[in-house]
Design an enzyme around this catalytic site. Structure first.
Site, PDB file in Angstrom:
ATOM      1  N   LYS A   1     -12.177  37.990  58.639  1.00 59.11           N
ATOM      2  CA  LYS A   1     -11.118  37.907  57.625  1.00 59.11           C
ATOM      3  C   LYS A   1     -11.217  39.206  56.681  1.00 59.11           C
ATOM      4  O   LYS A   1     -12.325  39.787  56.590  1.00 59.11           O
ATOM      5  CB  LYS A   1     -11.030  36.632  56.945  1.00 59.11           C
ATOM      6  CG  LYS A   1      -9.628  36.568  56.237  1.00 59.11           C
ATOM      7  CD  LYS A   1      -8.794  35.897  57.134  1.00 59.11           C
ATOM      8  CE  LYS A   1      -7.386  35.298  56.529  1.00 59.11           C
ATOM      9  NZ  LYS A   1      -6.747  34.348  57.305  1.00 59.11           N
TER      10      LYS A   1
HETATM   11  N1  GLU Z   1      -3.854  35.034  59.277  1.00 55.27           N
HETATM   12  C1  GLU Z   1      -3.571  33.987  60.243  1.00 55.27           C
HETATM   13  C2  GLU Z   1      -4.479  32.808  60.250  1.00 55.27           C
HETATM   14  O1  GLU Z   1      -4.993  32.580  59.136  1.00 55.27           O
HETATM   15  C3  GLU Z   1      -3.507  34.646  61.658  1.00 55.27           C
HETATM   16  C4  GLU Z   1      -4.761  35.617  61.921  1.00 55.27           C
HETATM   17  C5  GLU Z   1      -4.412  36.318  63.205  1.00 55.27           C
HETATM   18  O2  GLU Z   1      -3.520  36.314  64.025  1.00 55.27           O
HETATM   19  O3  GLU Z   1      -5.624  36.636  63.669  1.00 55.27           O
HETATM   20  O4  GLU Z   1      -4.569  32.307  60.912  1.00 55.27           O
END
Ligand code: GLU
Length: 431
Positions: A121
């Site tokens: 993240k």
């Molecule tokens: N931000 C989204 C999540 O928390 C998607 C992450 C992604 O598609 O890599 O799952």
């Protein structure tokens, strides 16, 4: 393997988690699954130690000629099952601790859904609403350059999250390509469709919440038609879930966003509310509902509660007050551990984030696969496969919860941690 004992229960020493902070919440959730992991349980210690934490300075020239400095992060929590995968968040409250927890939840989510990814993240501590479009582009490009050495289609693949969208992904891809001399679309997902993005990606998270929600309601013998649904957040996740539930005959009785809250016991018109939000920037003052105090949102009589904003929102006090029978976690980490216990003791079912909001990363996976193949699927194919994958995971988790007599969250963590730690054990330690 005899892994080092943890410091302050959170493993690493560079953050100080508390019982309700994001990393503290993540660690508590891992701990609840650990006793069920049999011979693998001794490896859970590895989940307290993010593999790689990068903190970067993001200096940009502001429109008035001054220099602004912003703090950015990319955390790769665990890469045992594949390249890192997870979004990038732009928010004034982003911290390292929060990004670590969000990366940890991505590790578990990707494993619970059985996608071939680890968890990562990113985030930048900025208020994107206070920046011009040009400033936002400069922040995005400089941040991408700073994290450039650790991202790539086979290393770590960012995607949208809170306050980031397809345009920001286009800037990230372009910056990566300029810096590497490659034309690699697979370095980010959630891109515009004509730049290698996938049909169905924008709505995928909200759609996944709806699909899992309907499956949970079937299990609980709750009809969707006429169900009263309260939603915190009217962004990419909350607004899409609201639209799909309303389309299936549910009544959206309350919505809260960062600016206020509105309620209507007969059901809010989601199309009119979306137009109002587009004009006014938030749900406050919507003439088709009654404006209520933000905190009063948690007391609105409802059957289904969907926290679809930020982490830590469902506190112990709010868990004790809600009238919902079912909580669908659209956000990541919205429920603190003590609230989980209160909800369980009140017989309220929680469909956990790592399954409930996994539709987004599932279609990100489809996008990444389509980019490698340079062959693109139809929206129907994508929506069908999305539903099949998240439903399959949900049913597995439901069965595990029944077998072990644990809440769905712990069941999802057991399933996911078994996969992660098995991969970890098979790879072994290097050197
Ligand atoms: N931000 C989204 C999540 O928390 C998607 C992450 C992604 O598609 O890599 O799952």
């Amino acid at each position: 393997m005899n892994e080092r004992a943890s410091v302050l229960n959170g493993g690493v020493s560079y953050v100080r988690p508390s019982a309700t902070s994001p990393w503290g919440t993540f660690i508590a959730q891992v701990e609840r699954a650990a006793p069920f992991l049999g011979p693998l349980s001794y490896l859970t210690e590895t989940l307290r130690w993010p593999k790689r934490v990068l903190i970067v300075d993001v200096p940009i020239e502001m429109d008035d000629g001054s220099i602004g400095h912003f703090e950015g992060y990319r955390v790769q929590h665990n890469l045992s099952r594949g390249p890192g995968k997870g979004g990038v968040r732009f928010h004034p409250a982003v911290t390292l601790e929060e990004v670590m927890a969000l990366a940890g939840w991505m590790t578990v989510k990707n494993a619970a859904i059985n996608l071939p990814f680890g968890g990562a993240k990113g985030g930048v501590r900025i208020d994107p609403k206070a920046l011009s479009s040009k400033e936002l582009e400069r922040v995005t490009r400089r941040y991408t350059s700073e994290i450039g050495p650790i991202i790539g289609p086979q290393k770590d693949i960012p995607a949208p999250d809170v306050n980031t969208d397809a345009q920001i992904m286009a800037w990230m891809m372009d910056t990566y390509d300029m810096n590497t001399g490659l034309a690699s679309t697979g370095v980010v997902t959630g891109k515009p469709v004509h730049l290698g993005g996938s049909l169905g990606r924008v709505k995928a998270t909200g759609r996944g919440v709806f699909v899992v929600g309907c499956a949970a309601m079937r299990r609980l013998a709750m009809p969707v038609e006429g169900a009263r649904v309260a939603i915190q957040g009217f962004g990419n996740v909350g607004s899409v879930a609201a639209d799909l539930f309303a389309g299936a005959g549910a009544r959206i009785v309350a919505i809260q966003d960062s600016g206020g809250a509105i309620a209507n016991a007969n059901g809010l018109s989601i199309a009119e509310l979306a137009a109002h939000r587009h004009r006014e920037g938030g749900v406050s003052g919507f003439p088709g509902g009654e404006t209520i105090e933000r905190e009063a949102f948690w007391d609105i009589p409802c059957d289904v509660l969907i926290p679809a904003a930020l982490e830590g929102q469902l506190t112990a006090a709010r868990a004790a007050r809600t009238t919902a029978r079912l909580v669908l976690e659209g956000a990541n980490g919205p429920t603190v551990p003590e609230a989980d216990d209160i909800l369980a003791s009140r017989g309220i079912t929680v469909a956990p984030d790592v399954i409930c909001n996994a539709g987004g990363v599932t279609v990100s996976y489809f996008e990444w696969v389509q980019d490698f193949a340079s062959y693109f699927w139809t929206e129907d194919e994508i929506n069908d496969r999305l539903a099949r994958i998240v439903l399959d995971a949900f049913e597995h988790v439901w069965e595990m919860a029944a077998k072990r007599n644990v809440p769905l969250r712990t069941a999802a963590f057991i399933l996911a941690c078994e996969r992660i730690l098995k991969a970890h054990a098979e790879r072994g330690l290097y050197p």
